[in-house]
Enzyme design. Structure first.
Site, short mmCIF file in Angstrom:
data_model
loop_
_atom_site.label_atom_id
_atom_site.label_comp_id
_atom_site.label_asym_id
_atom_site.label_seq_id
_atom_site.Cartn_x
_atom_site.Cartn_y
_atom_site.Cartn_z
N TYR A 1 -28.64 12.83 27.28
CA TYR A 1 -27.57 13.33 26.43
C TYR A 1 -26.20 13.09 27.08
O TYR A 1 -26.10 12.53 28.16
CB TYR A 1 -27.81 14.81 26.13
CG TYR A 1 -28.70 15.05 24.91
CD1 TYR A 1 -29.43 14.01 24.33
CD2 TYR A 1 -28.81 16.32 24.35
CE1 TYR A 1 -30.23 14.24 23.21
CE2 TYR A 1 -29.60 16.55 23.23
CZ TYR A 1 -30.31 15.51 22.67
OH TYR A 1 -31.09 15.75 21.57
N SER A 2 -25.16 13.59 26.41
CA SER A 2 -23.79 13.21 26.77
C SER A 2 -23.38 13.60 28.18
O SER A 2 -23.91 14.56 28.75
CB SER A 2 -22.81 13.83 25.77
OG SER A 2 -22.92 13.12 24.56
N ASP B 1 -21.81 10.38 20.41
CA ASP B 1 -20.67 10.64 21.31
C ASP B 1 -20.30 9.50 22.26
O ASP B 1 -21.17 8.84 22.83
CB ASP B 1 -21.00 11.82 22.24
CG ASP B 1 -21.58 13.00 21.51
OD1 ASP B 1 -21.63 12.98 20.28
OD2 ASP B 1 -22.00 13.94 22.21
C1 FRU Z 1 -22.70 16.14 20.35
C2 FRU Z 1 -24.08 16.21 20.96
C3 FRU Z 1 -24.03 16.63 22.41
C4 FRU Z 1 -25.30 16.06 22.95
C5 FRU Z 1 -25.42 14.76 22.19
C6 FRU Z 1 -26.82 14.34 21.88
O1 FRU Z 1 -22.65 15.30 19.23
O2 FRU Z 1 -24.89 17.10 20.22
O3 FRU Z 1 -23.88 18.01 22.63
O4 FRU Z 1 -25.23 15.84 24.33
O5 FRU Z 1 -24.71 14.95 20.99
O6 FRU Z 1 -26.82 13.07 21.31
#
Ligand code: FRU
Length: 488
Positions: A102-103, A43
């Site tokens: 994460y994102s 992402d």
């Molecule tokens: C979306 C996701 C998010 C998460 C991230 C982990 O592609 O699954 O929900 O934060 O990727 O890399």
């Protein structure tokens, strides 16, 4: 910076060095898209226009071409052509993020960059914990971690992540992608006066209510913003079943249009519409720049969608971003166009043709190449089909009110397609890179995005019509991003 943080950075940079040559040997390395230096990118994160530069962070796994304890990689640009590789922004060094930073998103406050992201934690049995964390940067590069600022509210499973923060009427808001205890996708809303103390305000969308009440088991990567007179909510729902031409990827990404009521902390909205009709598009994130434009990047892939079958895996890298797009509302429909800065990728003058095809398929002189932009305008097709075949590995077809993008599958070579209803075809803007294609239909009314893998020697593009079709074509060779030098 903690010792763990320093160690993780060193290991990541070692991995970049170790595989540099292998990565650069890949004929499918893209010319003008953002890619990881090694490993897996997913992402877009923290997209922000800050002190005159656009900063784009990204989910990054530097040690393998698979998912895992993600880092935040970081690139920046003033013009979307020349990009600077910045220092790693976040490593999963602390207890509250040990299985991945994460994102998340970024916002400017008091001259500083505030970064919100999900700290992902898993125990030995795979049980998850989730923390929405804050990091502050004074220079846009070095981030000081402040730890968790939001804990999991009651009513949700730990699939609760991807905070997007914005400011409206002197209040800060945060949306978080969520799953309710009864396994419904939801968007949770929080508010704050100071970006550190956050109050939970309930579900903003989904969660078993409203037009998204029965709409999959998880919403990832929410993004709420105003566009024109409306408020758009972007989500990436998981768990939708294919429905005719819709929802044919493993997971989806799309938007609803409505009105956000900051006082009532509620959002009244319509039905879900996919953002991109192609094969590879997920987790888009937007920002508003200083010119007032709403800009968007997305990940050019989909989780769990044959990720390990991409031929780039052999060269130790995987995935890339889409081109940056500008969003505009036309009625209740979202239009997306490549940002105008991308004209800066063009090398030299356009090659132009005015063409009429009559029951034939042919090449047009000079209209070929591995990294090119095509603008096909004034398309007039009365009956039959019109097609553009790219490198013998992807094909665009318009026929009987249906627009189709086909590609040769990178899994087994069979031809697969994605489609949408399109009343009339007027124009196409097509960005072809060594292993990607992005097709903007009718000035951004529909967009189709795909990775595809033509033979590395392939440069040919053919145009065809079953009856009669006339149109104009302009073609430019595109240079490499970064230094703007010519593509081979
Ligand atoms: C979306 C996701 C998010 C998460 C991230 C982990 O592609 O699954 O929900 O934060 O990727 O890399």
């Amino acid at each position: 910076m903690s010792t763990k943080d320093r160690e993780l950075r060193e290991r990541a940079y070692e991995s970049v060095e170790k595989y540099k040559e292998t990565v650069n040997k890949d004929p499918y390395r893209l010319h003008y898209h953002i890619m990881p230096p090694v490993g897996l990118l997913n992402d877009p994160n923290g997209f922000i226009h800050w002190n005159g530069r656009y900063h784009l962070f990204y989910q990054w796994m530097p040690f393998k071409t698979g998912h895992g304890a993600k880092f935040w990689g970081h690139v920046s640009t003033e013009d979307f052509i020349n990009w600077r590789e910045e220092e790693i922004a976040l490593t999963p060094s602390e207890w509250y993020e040990k299985n991945g930073c994460y994102s998340g998103s970024a916002i400017e406050h008091d001259g500083k960059m505030y970064i919100f992201y999900t700290g992902n934690v898993k125990d030995e049995n795979g049980n998850r914990e989730t923390y929405q964390c804050l990091g502050i940067s004074e220079d846009g590069v070095n981030v000081e971690k402040k730890g968790p600022v939001v804990e999991l509210p009651e009513g949700y499973t730990p699939h609760f992540r991807d905070p997007k923060v914005w400011k409206q009427d002197d209040q800060f808001y945060m949306v978080v992608g969520a799953q309710t205890l009864d396994k419904k996708g939801a968007v949770a809303l929080f508010s704050s006066d100071n970006l550190t103390a956050w109050s939970y305000e309930g579900d903003l969308a989904g969660g078993g209510k409203g037009p998204l009440k029965d709409f999959g088991y998880m919403f990832e990567c929410p993004d709420l913003f105003s566009l024109g007179e409306k408020d758009m909510l972007i989500i990436s729902p998981q768990g939708l079943k294919p429905d005719g031409m819709k929802y044919r990827n493993v997971y989806q990404s799309g938007y609803v249009v409505g009105y956000f009521d900051p006082k009532g902390k509620s959002y009244d909205h319509g039905e879900f519409e996919e953002l991109d009709r192609g094969f590879d598009f997920y987790a888009p994130q937007t920002t508003e720049d200083s010119k007032g434009r709403r800009l968007m990047f997305a990940w050019m892939s989909v989780p769990d969608q044959n990720e390990q079958d991409h031929p780039t895996v052999e060269y130790q890298w995987l995935h890339n971003m889409t081109l940056p797009r500008e969003l505009k509302m036309v009625g209740d429909k979202l239009y997306q166009l490549p940002v105008e800065e991308l004209e800066g990728l063009r090398i030299g003058e356009a090659l132009s043709h005015r063409v009429t095809l009559r029951n034939e398929v042919r090449e047009l002189e000079g209209v070929n190449g591995r990294a090119v932009e095509l603008r096909v305008n004034d398309i007039s097709l009365v009956e039959g089909w019109f097609e553009i075949a790219i490198h013998d590995a992807a094909r665009i077809v318009y026929s009987n009110g249906v627009f189709t993008l086909e590609r040769k599958s990178y899994v087994d070579g069979t031809v697969e397609n994605r489609q949408c209803i399109l009343e009339k075809l007027d124009s196409l803007t097509i960005y072809i890179d060594t292993s990607s294609v992005e097709v903007f239909v009718n000035g951004g009314e529909e967009v189709f995005t795909a990775r595809y893998y033509p033979a590395a020697s392939q440069r040919s593009i053919t145009f065809g019509a079953s009856k009669e079709c006339s149109f104009s074509v302009e073609k430019w060779d595109l240079g490499k991003r970064g230094d703007g030098s010519a593509a081979s």
